[in-house]
Write an enzyme that holds these catalytic residues in place. Structure first.
Site, PDB file in Angstrom:
ATOM      1  N   ASP A 477     -63.241  25.820 -12.801  1.00  0.00           N
ATOM      2  CA  ASP A 477     -64.068  26.869 -13.400  1.00  0.00           C
ATOM      3  C   ASP A 477     -65.095  27.385 -12.384  1.00  0.00           C
ATOM      4  OD1 ASP A 477     -65.135  28.494 -15.365  1.00  0.00           O
ATOM      5  OD2 ASP A 477     -65.599  26.871 -16.765  1.00  0.00           O
ATOM      6  N   ASP A 547     -62.742  34.086 -22.408  1.00  0.00           N
ATOM      7  CA  ASP A 547     -63.337  33.148 -23.362  1.00  0.00           C
ATOM      8  C   ASP A 547     -63.250  33.671 -24.789  1.00  0.00           C
ATOM      9  OD1 ASP A 547     -63.982  31.067 -21.749  1.00  0.00           O
ATOM     10  OD2 ASP A 547     -66.008  31.747 -21.311  1.00  0.00           O
TER      11      ASP A 547
HETATM   12  C1  DGJ Z   1     -66.206  28.752 -19.140  1.00  0.00           C
HETATM   13  C2  DGJ Z   1     -64.770  28.590 -19.532  1.00  0.00           C
HETATM   14  O1  DGJ Z   1     -64.154  29.829 -19.610  1.00  0.00           O
HETATM   15  C3  DGJ Z   1     -64.689  27.830 -20.835  1.00  0.00           C
HETATM   16  O2  DGJ Z   1     -63.360  27.733 -21.253  1.00  0.00           O
HETATM   17  C4  DGJ Z   1     -65.308  26.483 -20.653  1.00  0.00           C
HETATM   18  O3  DGJ Z   1     -64.553  25.720 -19.746  1.00  0.00           O
HETATM   19  C5  DGJ Z   1     -66.738  26.621 -20.180  1.00  0.00           C
HETATM   20  N1  DGJ Z   1     -66.836  27.457 -19.027  1.00  0.00           N
HETATM   21  C6  DGJ Z   1     -67.336  25.281 -19.862  1.00  0.00           C
HETATM   22  O4  DGJ Z   1     -68.567  25.371 -19.318  1.00  0.00           O
END
Ligand code: DGJ
Length: 729
Positions: A477, A547
């Site tokens: 990430d 997200d």
């Molecule tokens: C952003 C990601 O897109 C989410 O799926 C998740 O992993 C969060 N970060 C965690 O901080």
């Protein structure tokens, strides 16, 4: 053979199965762009360089630079000598003057395609791709530019990249280096691009190209949520099946620009490259600079054909992972299930229930390390929090494996929390401008991974965990944009290299990871889909799309993403309702059908959802098992688009041999007093018969293609259907 050079006419012709690209030399030795479009039989088109036309101010000398250069269709434009359209290359010498002028020097045509040093790039065998390297020189600067064109005939793709070599004795400063330039006469072009925001990535937009410059770009250090390194210029009649399309996509994950410029002579210049803002590369004598690759697609059959060229090309010639054509394990991720509030027991409860439903992998997301119980600490301290994960990580992995699930884990290796052991020990490891307090985003700073010791530390943190237990999957990430671009390791005249050096460092880390753990399934992610680009696809066969896990919002996001990228790379999960991002409640079945058009998985607390929903999971997993091959390898067709104001959304995947097709139909809002919907299908054998699975209905291919299929009895909002047609003769 797909690349030809006519010595007499001084013309290069690059042919794919359906397109030709022609480059010609002017009498001075400028490299001009003569043609890109439908395939030509013969080598011609040099007249298109318009070398005999009088420039706009009447002059006796038609070659006077100020008149000539500003309308000559340049193959690679340079700044400072009289072409006032966008330049692709600006070079400053030691006196501080900007100006570069390149003349053809030599060329080489070879089978295959060389690698680009330090950068992700497409590849192919000697049978699949041929490469033309043209060397041009500026003798005054002592600078060589190598323009590289690789022709992938079968997928109708030409890739371009640029390499600069300082062959002189002076230090040069590259203020701007783009990767591709395409000069054409205007055909009332419209520009198609992808825009967005967090949770709303890659929505399609289209508008006329007007006089002046229109661009999409990113200067935040990654390809971004907001704009996307993709642009297509299309003729006004262009739709899914008709019209002309000139598209470019950038194999790069940092700052970019893609721009169309309509000039005074109704010429259009389309460019793509690293954004020049906060970019300057110091090129000492003997040094070279390699610019990233741009992927060019021309389609005479609308956006649909362009899409299928990109899909085939990325699947065959960019993604390296052994997973690219493999069934991915159906995973359950605990992010939306628990956020930071979890422990071993909770994870094992989820794992046990998941196993009962046929799910194959548990992914432990953010919050397992340091003392991270929120987003405000511990990035950089990659040791397991034993208060949550009692008994340690290897023990948790062992127990999850014992239940019968593979194990995956989340990292954010490029970051450092101000509240972390790492920051207390190494405050200088964060990117920062000396004397200025760095900007926090999500309460975190960015590690200066351009420094070897920092990069090694960050890499080792990940690798050490992966070496400690059988971990099958990593979600990498990156939850913020870059600010405060200063590095302790760079001299003052190299600080402007930092944005690009950052991307190179990221690539180096991911290269190392894929080398050391070749069987690891890597999923890139950036606060949702802010780094969903071809550069990352070179390292990971899938990228978290957004997200926003709401099935209806995703229709638009997945449509825009699939305009360029294969379905097999789109991270897509079924989540709980009311949806955490938008508060909408949609049927569990619809959520499943939409996620099937991606990598497929779950992102919910499986121990808490209703029995009725849980019971649908084994059926959904079965659907994924049944269709993953078709979805991963088939031809994608966009049939109808909710984002284009239709009340429903519809797409299709057809097997390459037309033996089966899978149609997904989503009725977004129900309406009263309607007929069945007629949808015309694609990719079928017109003469064959097809049976609609689970029914006795038989259709002839040409009927479905020309008369259409009737979707009946869909009642209510957010309803979806899958239709699977199988060839039966
Ligand atoms: C952003 C990601 O897109 C989410 O799926 C998740 O992993 C969060 N970060 C965690 O901080």
């Amino acid at each position: 053979m797909s690349i030809y050079f006519d010595e007499e006419k001084k013309l290069f012709k690059l042919d794919t199965d359906h397109t030709s690209y022609v480059i010609g030399l002017s009498e001075e030795g400028y490299l001009g762009h003569a043609y890109y479009g439908k395939r030509l039989k013969d080598l011609g088109g040099k007249y298109l360089l318009r070398m005999e036309e009088t420039p706009y101010t009447p002059m006796t000398n038609k070659r006077e630079k100020s008149g000539f250069l500003d309308c000559f269709p340049m193959e690679y434009s340079t700044g400072g000598i009289g072409d006032y359209r966008e330049s692709c290359l600006n070079v400053r010498n030691e006196q501080g003057c900007v100006g570069a002028e390149f003349f053809y020097s030599s060329h080489e045509i070879r089978k295959g395609k060389p690698k680009l040093e330090g950068l992700p790039a497409s590849f192919g065998t000697e049978e699949e791709v041929e490469t033309l390297r043209i060397i041009c020189k500026d003798a005054i600067l002592g600078l060589e530019v190598e323009l590289m064109y690789s022709v992938f005939a079968e997928t109708d793709v030409i890739t371009r990249s640029v390499r600069l070599q300082n062959t002189g004795t002076e230090t040069l400063y590259l203020d701007k280096v783009y990767s591709a330039c395409l000069d054409m006469d205007n055909r009332d072009f419209e520009m198609v691009s992808l825009f967005g925001s967090w949770g709303r990535e890659r929505h399609m937009q289209r508008g006329s190209v007007r006089y002046g410059k229109q661009m999409v770009s990113s200067i935040c250090g990654k390809s971004s949520h907001q704009e996307h390194p993709f642009m297509a210029l299309v003729t006004p009649d262009a739709n899914q099946e008709h019209g002309e399309v000139y598209a470019m996509n950038f194999v790069y994950s940092g700052n970019f620009i893609a721009q169309a410029e309509l000039s005074q002579f109704d010429q259009v210049r389309m460019v793509m490259g690293i954004h020049s803002e906060q970019f300057c590369w110091k090129l000492i004598p003997g040094a070279s600079f390699q610019a990233p690759e741009a992927v060019l697609v021309y389609s005479a059959e609308g956006l649909g054909k362009m899409t299928r060229s990109f899909h085939d090309f990325y699947r065959k010639h960019l993604i390296r992972s052994p997973y690219k054509y493999k069934k991915r394990p159906v995973l359950i991720n605990n992010w939306e299930a628990t956020y930071f509030d979890f422990n071993t027991e909770k994870l094992l409860d989820i794992a046990r229930e998941a196993k009962r439903c046929g799910i194959e992998m548990l992914v432990m997301d953010d919050g397992w390390f340091g003392k991270r119980n929120g987003d405000d600490s511990s990035l950089g301290d990659w040791t397991v929090n034993e208060e949550k994960i009692t008994g340690g990580l290897p023990e948790l992995v062992r127990k999850v494996n014992e239940i019968g699930l593979e194990f995956g884990i989340w990292f954010e290796p490029e970051m450092i929390s101000p509240d972390s052991q790492l920051y207390r020990e190494h405050p200088d490891w964060a990117l920062q401008i000396q004397g200025r307090e760095a900007t926090q985003i999500r309460t975190q700073y960015v590690l200066d991974i351009t420094r070897k010791e920092v990069r090694d530390y960050a890499y080792e943190c990940v690798a050490k965990i992966l070496r400690s237990a059988p971990i099958s999957y990593v979600k990498w990430d990156m939850n913020r944009q870059l600010t405060d671009m200063g590095s302790y390791s760079l001299a003052s005249d190299q600080q402007q290299e930092l944005f690009h050096r950052y991307v190179l460092a990221l690539y180096e880390m991911q290269e190392r990871l894929t080398q050391e753990f070749p069987n690891l399934l890597l999923e890139n992610c950036s606060g949702g889909g802010a780094r969903f680009d071809p550069g990352m696809l070179y390292y990971s066969p899938q990228i978290w799309c957004t997200d926003d896990t709401d099935a209806i919002e995703r229709l638009r996001i997945q449509e825009g993403t699939a305009l360029v990228y294969p379905l097999s790379v789109m991270g897509a999960h079924v989540s709980d309702c009311p949806n955490h991002a938008v508060g909408r409640t949609t049927p569990f079945m619809t959520r499943g059908h939409v996620a099937l058009a991606g990598t497929f998985g779950y992102e919910l607390d499986i121990t808490k959802i209703s029995e009725e929903e849980r019971e649908q999971i084994p059926e959904q997993v079965e659907l994924y098992r049944k269709y993953h091959h078709l979805i991963q390898t088939g031809d994608y067709y966009r049939i109808a688009s909710w984002s284009d104001r239709k009340p429903y959304d519809c797409w299709e995947v057809a097997a390459k041999d037309a033996s089966e097709i899978l149609v997904t139909y989503v009725q977004v809002l129900g309406r009263t007093n309607t007929h069945s919907r007629n949808i015309r299908l694609k990719g079928l054998d017109p003469l064959a018969q097809y049976r609609l699975e689970d029914t006795d209905e038989i259709y002839i291919g040409e009927e479905l293609l020309n008369c259409g299929f009737l979707v009946r009895d869909v009642f209510g909002d957010f309803q979806s259907r899958l239709f699977h047609f199988i060839k039966c003769n």
